[in-house]
Design an enzyme around this catalytic site. Structure first.
Site, PDB file in Angstrom:
ATOM      1  CG  HIS A 518      38.497  24.060 -19.188  1.00  0.00           C
ATOM      2  ND1 HIS A 518      39.066  22.872 -19.230  1.00  0.00           N
ATOM      3  CD2 HIS A 518      37.259  24.210 -20.066  1.00  0.00           C
ATOM      4  CE1 HIS A 518      37.830  22.143 -20.020  1.00  0.00           C
ATOM      5  NE2 HIS A 518      36.957  22.775 -20.259  1.00  0.00           N
ATOM      6  CG  ASP A 577      41.954  22.136 -17.587  1.00  0.00           C
ATOM      7  OD1 ASP A 577      41.234  21.788 -18.797  1.00  0.00           O
ATOM      8  OD2 ASP A 577      41.429  22.710 -16.697  1.00  0.00           O
ATOM      9  CB  SER A 707      35.032  20.212 -20.330  1.00  0.00           C
ATOM     10  OG  SER A 707      35.371  20.516 -21.662  1.00  0.00           O
TER      11      SER A 707
END
Length: 770
Positions: A518, A577, A707
């Site tokens: 992502h 992801d 992330s």
């Protein structure tokens, strides 16, 4: 009767007589001690008779007969005092379990034949740890590891009961103890008593109950010894230089980094043949150590009635591997021929004195010695049969060495004593009393044939540096963030006219970084992406000149589709992801750049100190993602409260992998983007690991900038990535002054669930996927 295994006739054994010339010994008739179903080999004009049996069989009731002064073969009686039966070859068998807690096993036998299996099952409420089915192997040992049925209630995991053993103690809180004893006829290796420590790890080494003639295969020795030796070599000294063509180098500081003492038994009971094979094996070992780029100081001595020091650690050439190898090759068994008893105590006293001499020299040179600030690691490799017949027990000298080096709970890493059984009549209890007992490590080995040990050390030399040394972080106080976390990378995506987006990732091979899918848009181009492998704001200024590494390929998982559920009213969907970035330039392993370990690779098998190739991917998952609350960590870039500089902080969290898993996942519906979700399984697929919340302890939460970073499980000094940081219920970074709510959860892509894709994408990286 316990398990047994064959001992080959090439194990040479000399008569147990002090100073006797071979030509003047007694004369025993070999036919009077013939073995049924096998053959024998006479050594030294009737001095010893060594039996050999076909594969899968062992000589019963003894592998060797010695010629007595009255021309009769000894022993005259067996271990239980009965007259010695006629020697015969019997089929190898494995001992059956004596006790098994919180479950059941079948079939139930006292002994099992080779290839027979035993299956374990747990009672309701208990989780099985270890392979549920184990097989009796030709060396008299069981495949796999000790099976445990654990409820996860203890502060230490249930230590289990090895096959053939009995256990006293059923409480597993800090300072609780368990004690083991072996079934009659079996001998114990490892620790008979273990204590639950504050770290949640049991003290000592897991016990093993085995017959005297059971042996370790070369593969077992290589797997267990190399993992422990590699750990010692890697942490010996952090200062190293690397190049694309040179092997790793460790620069020895004036105070020293590592000493290795090679102690070789040249007594009558070992025999000339085994002495020569053990000597040649040690030459191979020195080559292996050199392949690590380590240049330790060596001490070398042989012993029988008296020790003979050949190389001292204080000698100018003691760190020259070629010099020490040459000295090894020159060793002669006949040096001790006139005084050929076994005085192991005096040999260890010689090592003790060598350490004292070296510390004296270091003090004269102005260096600090233990326990003040000495970081020298000491490794003893002892080749002996353990049959001491003079000088008293050598065990007190081991305690003296430990006291001299201030070895204790905080300094156990600074002394390793490995003992290799040499000869046909190995005394396992005596070997065990000398060796180090460390959790998840093995320091006592007994091979079927000394030639096997030679092969073992030789094969170890070819081990890949990349495979063996993933996930190594430095823990010494002066280490920088980069040195502690050499796999950490920062990722920047610079989209023309749209600004910059940042993510994190982990170096997983020389050319690839693992991160979250992502972090990128579907139309992002590789040339817009750069990877920062340097220190960051907290690093040294000189290290930042060439901080960027261009990306030549972006590979997101093909099943990742963030808009896949928009039709169902779910704006963002993070299943699968995960992404890989291929770097333009190779990143060689160094002090500040090293790949993290990935699950189900040979490197992780070694990092977990498990045997290869026996260990499976499922074993990795059982060891890393155990039942209950699994402690893990992630990395967060924050400001140091005192200096206000950006630092890389390790945040400890707990993977909810037990009864709290459902509650953790249910909180996903409290995310603002999932207000319309009625079934949490829509957005929390089986491919996610969940952390966060306040039960059983308050977990820190990830921020948006984290992330793509790794979710890591630490195993000793090694680090294994099990997840990729994907998304969270609450963006805690926007409310730094407020306490995060109880429903603040984070979700991480579980790497075990995308292994086929990782294996395919990283096929050319030499990671050795299982």
């Amino acid at each position: 009767m316990g398990p047994a295994a064959p001992l080959l006739a090439c194990l040479l054994l000399a008569p147990l007589r002090l100073g006797a010339a071979p030509s003047k010994g007694p004369n025993c008739d070999p036919q009077a001690a013939a073995i049924v179903g096998g053959s024998s080999k006479l050594q030294r004009q009737g001095g010893a008779l060594v039996y050999q049996c076909p594969a899968g069989q062992y000589p019963y009731p003894t592998p060797v007969r010695l010629c007595r002064a009255d021309s009769r073969w000894s022993p005259l009686s067996s271990r239980d005092g009965r007259p010695l039966a006629k020697a015969e070859c019997r089929a190898v068998q494995c001992p059956g379990p004596v006790e098994f807690e919180n479950g059941q096993f079948h079939p139930r036998h006292t002994l099992y034949n080779v290839s027979q299996t035993v299956t374990f099952e747990c009672f309701e409420g208990y989780t099985l740890r270890g392979a549920p089915t184990r097989t009796c192997q030709p060396n008299g040992k069981w495949s796999g590891e000790t099976v445990v049925c654990d409820d996860g209630e203890g502060q230490c995991p249930d230590p289990g009961i090895p096959i053939g053993a009995m256990k006293d103690g059923q409480h597993y809180r800090v300072e609780d103890r368990v004690r083991y004893r072996c079934r009659r006829g079996l001998e114990m290796l490892g620790s008979s008593e273990r204590t639950c420590q504050e770290s949640g790890v049991w003290s000592g080494a897991e016990p093993e109950c085995r017959d005297r003639s059971t042996y370790d295969t070369p593969e077992e020795v290589s797997a267990a010894f190399i993992s422990s030796l590699a750990e010692t070599a890697e942490v010996a000294d952090p200062n190293r230089t690397l190049s694309d063509t040179a092997k790793r180098k460790i620069r020895i500081e004036p105070g020293g980094s590592m000493n290795i003492y090679l102690v070789l038994d040249a007594s009558d009971s070992v025999g000339e043949g085994n002495f020569s094979l053990a000597r040649d094996a040690l030459v191979q070992l020195i080559e292996k150590i050199s392949s690590y780029g380590v240049s330790p100081r060596y001490g070398l001595l042989t012993f029988a009635t008296d020790p003979k020091v050949v190389v001292r650690t204080t000698d100018p050439q003691s760190s020259d591997a070629n010099y020490v190898s040459d000295k090894l090759g020159e060793l002669k068994y006949q040096t001790h021929a006139l005084r050929s008893g076994t005085n192991t105590r005096r040999a260890l006293e010689a090592v003790h004195n060598m350490i004292i001499e070296q510390e004296h020299d270091e003090l004269q040179q102005g260096h600090k010695v233990a326990p003040v600030a000495n970081s020298t690691r000491h490794v003893l490799v002892i080749m002996t049969d353990g049959n001491t017949n003079m000088g008293g027990s050598p065990e007190p000298v081991v305690h003296q060495i430990r006291e001299l080096l201030s070895i204790g709970r905080n300094r156990e890493d600074y002394l390793d004593i490995y003992v290799f059984g040499v000869g046909a009549l190995v005394n396992l209890p005596n070997l065990n009393s000398l060796a180090s007992h460390k959790s998840d490590e093995k320091h006592v080995f007994s091979v079927q044939d000394m030639k096997d040990l030679q092969k073992t050390f030789h094969h170890m030399i070819d081990e890949s540096e990349t495979l063996s040394m993933c996930g190594m972080g430095w823990e010494f106080p002066e280490a920088s963030d980069r040195q502690k976390n050499p796999w950490h990378v920062s990722i920047k995506v610079t989209r023309p006219g749209k600004g910059v987006e940042s993510c994190k990732g982990a170096l997983v091979s020389e050319y690839f970084v693992l991160t979250a899918a992502h972090c990128f848009n579907i139309d992002d181009q590789a040339q817009w992406i750069s990877v920062d492998l340097e220190e960051g704001a907290g690093g040294s200024p000189g290290a930042r000149a060439d901080r960027g590494n261009r990306v030549v390929a972006l590979r997101s998982h093909p099943k990742y589709h963030i808009g896949g559920l928009q039709g169902a009213g779910v704006p963002e969907f993070y299943d699968y992801d995960v992404a890989l970035l291929k770097l333009e330039k190779k990143v060689p392993s160094s002090f500040t750049a090293r790949p993290i370990c990935l699950p189900c690779t040979e490197g992780t098998t070694r990092a977990l100190r498990k045997p290869h190739p026996q260990t499976t991917c499922k074993d990795h998952e059982r060891l890393l993602l155990t039942a209950g609350e699994v402690q893990a960590l992630f990395l967060h870039e924050g400001k140091d409260p005192q200096s206000q500089k950006k630092t890389l902080q390790r945040q400890t969290v707990h993977i909810k992998n037990g009864v709290k898993k459902s509650a953790c996942e249910a909180d996903a519906k409290k995310a603002s983007i999932y207000v319309n979700v009625t079934d949490v399984s829509q957005v929390v697929t089986p491919r996610f690991l969940c952390t966060g919340g306040i039960d059983p302890v308050v977990d820190p939460n990830t921020c948006k900038g984290d992330s793509g970073g790794p979710l890591i499980i630490a195993k000793g000094k090694r680090y294994v990535q099990v997840g990729v940081i994907s998304w969270g219920v609450v963006d805690v970074c926007k409310q730094r002054q407020k306490q995060a709510p109880a429903h603040a959860r984070d979700f991480h892509l579980n790497l075990f669930t995308v292994l086929p894709w990782l294996r395919e994408q990283l096929a050319e990286e030499g990671l050795g996927f299982l």
